[in-house]
Motif scaffolding. Structure first.
Motif, PDB file in Angstrom:
ATOM      1  N   LYS A  15       0.865  -1.177   0.000  1.00 40.70           N
ATOM      2  CA  LYS A  15       0.000   0.000   0.000  1.00 40.70           C
ATOM      3  C   LYS A  15       0.906   1.232   0.000  1.00 40.70           C
ATOM      4  N   HIS A  16       0.334   2.378  -0.291  1.00 38.69           N
ATOM      5  CA  HIS A  16       1.099   3.625  -0.366  1.00 38.69           C
ATOM      6  C   HIS A  16       1.849   3.915   0.942  1.00 38.69           C
ATOM      7  N   SER A  17       1.309   3.418   2.036  1.00 39.07           N
ATOM      8  CA  SER A  17       1.941   3.613   3.352  1.00 39.07           C
ATOM      9  C   SER A  17       3.262   2.862   3.474  1.00 39.07           C
ATOM     10  N   GLY A  18       3.545   1.981   2.509  1.00 39.68           N
ATOM     11  CA  GLY A  18       4.769   1.187   2.554  1.00 39.68           C
ATOM     12  C   GLY A  18       4.564  -0.195   3.141  1.00 39.68           C
ATOM     13  N   LYS A  19       3.356  -0.489   3.575  1.00 41.97           N
ATOM     14  CA  LYS A  19       3.053  -1.762   4.224  1.00 41.97           C
ATOM     15  C   LYS A  19       2.735  -2.843   3.186  1.00 41.97           C
ATOM     16  N   LEU A  20       3.438  -3.981   3.294  1.00 40.93           N
ATOM     17  CA  LEU A  20       3.143  -5.136   2.450  1.00 40.93           C
ATOM     18  C   LEU A  20       1.760  -5.643   2.821  1.00 40.93           C
ATOM     19  N   TYR A  21       0.896  -5.855   1.821  1.00 38.17           N
ATOM     20  CA  TYR A  21      -0.434  -6.348   2.167  1.00 38.17           C
ATOM     21  C   TYR A  21      -0.805  -7.660   1.487  1.00 38.17           C
ATOM     22  N   ARG A  22      -0.077  -8.052   0.435  1.00 37.98           N
ATOM     23  CA  ARG A  22      -0.381  -9.339  -0.216  1.00 37.98           C
ATOM     24  C   ARG A  22       0.882  -9.852  -0.887  1.00 37.98           C
ATOM     25  N   SER A  23       1.042 -11.189  -0.860  1.00 38.51           N
ATOM     26  CA  SER A  23       2.223 -11.827  -1.442  1.00 38.51           C
ATOM     27  C   SER A  23       1.800 -13.055  -2.240  1.00 38.51           C
ATOM     28  N   TRP A  24       2.419 -13.224  -3.408  1.00 36.80           N
ATOM     29  CA  TRP A  24       2.203 -14.401  -4.252  1.00 36.80           C
ATOM     30  C   TRP A  24       3.508 -15.175  -4.313  1.00 36.80           C
ATOM     31  N   GLU A  25       3.437 -16.502  -4.161  1.00 36.66           N
ATOM     32  CA  GLU A  25       4.639 -17.334  -4.178  1.00 36.66           C
ATOM     33  C   GLU A  25       4.710 -18.175  -5.449  1.00 36.66           C
ATOM     34  N   LYS A  26       5.936 -18.401  -5.910  1.00 33.82           N
ATOM     35  CA  LYS A  26       6.209 -19.301  -7.037  1.00 33.82           C
ATOM     36  C   LYS A  26       5.422 -18.958  -8.298  1.00 33.82           C
ATOM     37  N   VAL A  27       5.481 -17.683  -8.659  1.00 31.49           N
ATOM     38  CA  VAL A  27       4.924 -17.232  -9.921  1.00 31.49           C
ATOM     39  C   VAL A  27       6.017 -17.434 -10.975  1.00 31.49           C
ATOM     40  N   ILE A  28       5.639 -17.876 -12.152  1.00 27.69           N
ATOM     41  CA  ILE A  28       6.596 -18.252 -13.191  1.00 27.69           C
ATOM     42  C   ILE A  28       6.803 -17.092 -14.171  1.00 27.69           C
ATOM     43  N   ILE A  29       8.054 -16.756 -14.420  1.00 30.77           N
ATOM     44  CA  ILE A  29       8.351 -15.749 -15.449  1.00 30.77           C
ATOM     45  C   ILE A  29       8.230 -16.409 -16.819  1.00 30.77           C
ATOM     46  N   PHE A  30       7.440 -15.780 -17.679  1.00 23.54           N
ATOM     47  CA  PHE A  30       7.293 -16.269 -19.045  1.00 23.54           C
ATOM     48  C   PHE A  30       8.137 -15.447 -20.013  1.00 23.54           C
ATOM     49  N   GLU A  48      -2.343 -13.121   2.537  1.00 24.01           N
ATOM     50  CA  GLU A  48      -2.848 -11.788   2.886  1.00 24.01           C
ATOM     51  C   GLU A  48      -2.119 -11.294   4.127  1.00 24.01           C
ATOM     52  N   ILE A  49      -2.145 -10.002   4.343  1.00 23.68           N
ATOM     53  CA  ILE A  49      -1.473  -9.408   5.495  1.00 23.68           C
ATOM     54  C   ILE A  49      -2.031  -9.946   6.818  1.00 23.68           C
ATOM     55  N   ASN A  50      -3.309 -10.337   6.819  1.00 24.24           N
ATOM     56  CA  ASN A  50      -3.919 -10.866   8.045  1.00 24.24           C
ATOM     57  C   ASN A  50      -3.565 -12.338   8.287  1.00 24.24           C
ATOM     58  N   GLY A  51      -2.717 -12.903   7.391  1.00 24.48           N
ATOM     59  CA  GLY A  51      -2.280 -14.285   7.559  1.00 24.48           C
ATOM     60  C   GLY A  51      -3.089 -15.297   6.770  1.00 24.48           C
ATOM     61  N   ARG A  52      -4.236 -14.891   6.236  1.00 20.43           N
ATOM     62  CA  ARG A  52      -5.058 -15.806   5.440  1.00 20.43           C
ATOM     63  C   ARG A  52      -4.275 -16.234   4.200  1.00 20.43           C
ATOM     64  N   LYS A  53      -4.332 -17.535   3.913  1.00 21.78           N
ATOM     65  CA  LYS A  53      -3.644 -18.079   2.734  1.00 21.78           C
ATOM     66  C   LYS A  53      -4.662 -18.777   1.851  1.00 21.78           C
ATOM     67  N   TRP A  54      -4.458 -18.672   0.553  1.00 26.74           N
ATOM     68  CA  TRP A  54      -5.320 -19.346  -0.405  1.00 26.74           C
ATOM     69  C   TRP A  54      -4.564 -19.516  -1.724  1.00 26.74           C
ATOM     70  N   LYS A  55      -5.057 -20.420  -2.561  1.00 27.14           N
ATOM     71  CA  LYS A  55      -4.433 -20.655  -3.867  1.00 27.14           C
ATOM     72  C   LYS A  55      -5.339 -20.138  -4.973  1.00 27.14           C
ATOM     73  N   THR A  56      -4.714 -19.700  -6.060  1.00 25.76           N
ATOM     74  CA  THR A  56      -5.487 -19.241  -7.211  1.00 25.76           C
ATOM     75  C   THR A  56      -6.307 -20.415  -7.752  1.00 25.76           C
ATOM     76  N   ASN A  57      -7.511 -20.108  -8.218  1.00 25.79           N
ATOM     77  CA  ASN A  57      -8.436 -21.144  -8.690  1.00 25.79           C
ATOM     78  C   ASN A  57      -8.222 -21.549 -10.136  1.00 25.79           C
ATOM     79  N   GLU A  58      -7.808 -20.593 -10.937  1.00 22.98           N
ATOM     80  CA  GLU A  58      -7.673 -20.864 -12.363  1.00 22.98           C
ATOM     81  C   GLU A  58      -6.325 -20.363 -12.849  1.00 22.98           C
ATOM     82  N   PRO A  59      -5.848 -20.939 -13.937  1.00 25.08           N
ATOM     83  CA  PRO A  59      -4.592 -20.438 -14.501  1.00 25.08           C
ATOM     84  C   PRO A  59      -4.772 -19.004 -14.996  1.00 25.08           C
ATOM     85  N   ALA A  60      -3.673 -18.255 -14.954  1.00 24.01           N
ATOM     86  CA  ALA A  60      -3.748 -16.852 -15.365  1.00 24.01           C
ATOM     87  C   ALA A  60      -2.410 -16.384 -15.912  1.00 24.01           C
TER      88      ALA A  60
END
Length: 177
Positions: A15-30, A48-60
């Protein structure tokens, strides 16, 4: 640092405040060019910053731009390709991590190219709370106007055939390895 196809990277949204709010792991460079970076998301773990974790549902396919104030996710859904566009700072790439500042406004673009602009209240609240500069606010609104034109004219990456061709090339490379 120059990346290569197949490298795995992290993506960090701040966010503009400098706070990390979301992270994605193991994204592939094409692909990386002088203007943009194309990433592949397949079952990527998001934290998510609140600790919630989830996986993407569809390829993108995820487009990041070195000069433009947005990034675009092209999602392969059952009913066709949908797009999600984050109004955000141009990205930087350091220490194996793509980093950008999310400026709250988003576009949700459907397979028929109709769209909704999301999170206007959040943008206005954060604009005031974090004192976005006049230049940033103007840049965001210029980008909104540009994205509307890109959608209307099916400019890349808002072109189903273009996105499908990238996905086909990726799956071909993946099957060869």
């Amino acid at each position: 640092m120059k990346s290569k196809t197949g490298d795995l990277v992290l993506v960090h949204a701040y966010k503009h405040s400098g706070k990390l709010y979301r992270s994605w792991e193991k994204v592939i460079i094409f692909e990386e060019t002088n203007d943009y970076l194309i990433l592949i998301n397949e079952e990527v773990l998001i934290t998510e910053i609140n600790g919630r974790k989830w996986k993407t549902n569809e390829p993108a396919i995820w487009f990041f731009f070195k000069e433009d104030w947005y990034n675009i996710i092209c999602m392969f859904k059952e009913r066709g390709i949908n797009y999600y566009c984050n109004l955000a700072s141009p990205y930087i790439f350091e220490e194996g991590t793509i980093k950008y500042i999310d400026y709250d406004l988003d576009f949700k673009i459907f397979n028929d190219y109709s769209y909704k602009i999301l999170d206007l209240k959040e943008f206005n609240r954060n604009r005031i709370a974090w004192n976005y500069s006049r230049e940033i606010v103007e840049q965001i609104w210029k980008s909104v106007d540009k994205i509307k034109i890109m959608i209307k004219e099916n400019q890349k990456p808002f072109d189903h055939n273009y996105v499908t061709a990238i996905w086909d090339e990726y799956t071909k490379l993946k099957s060869e390895n």
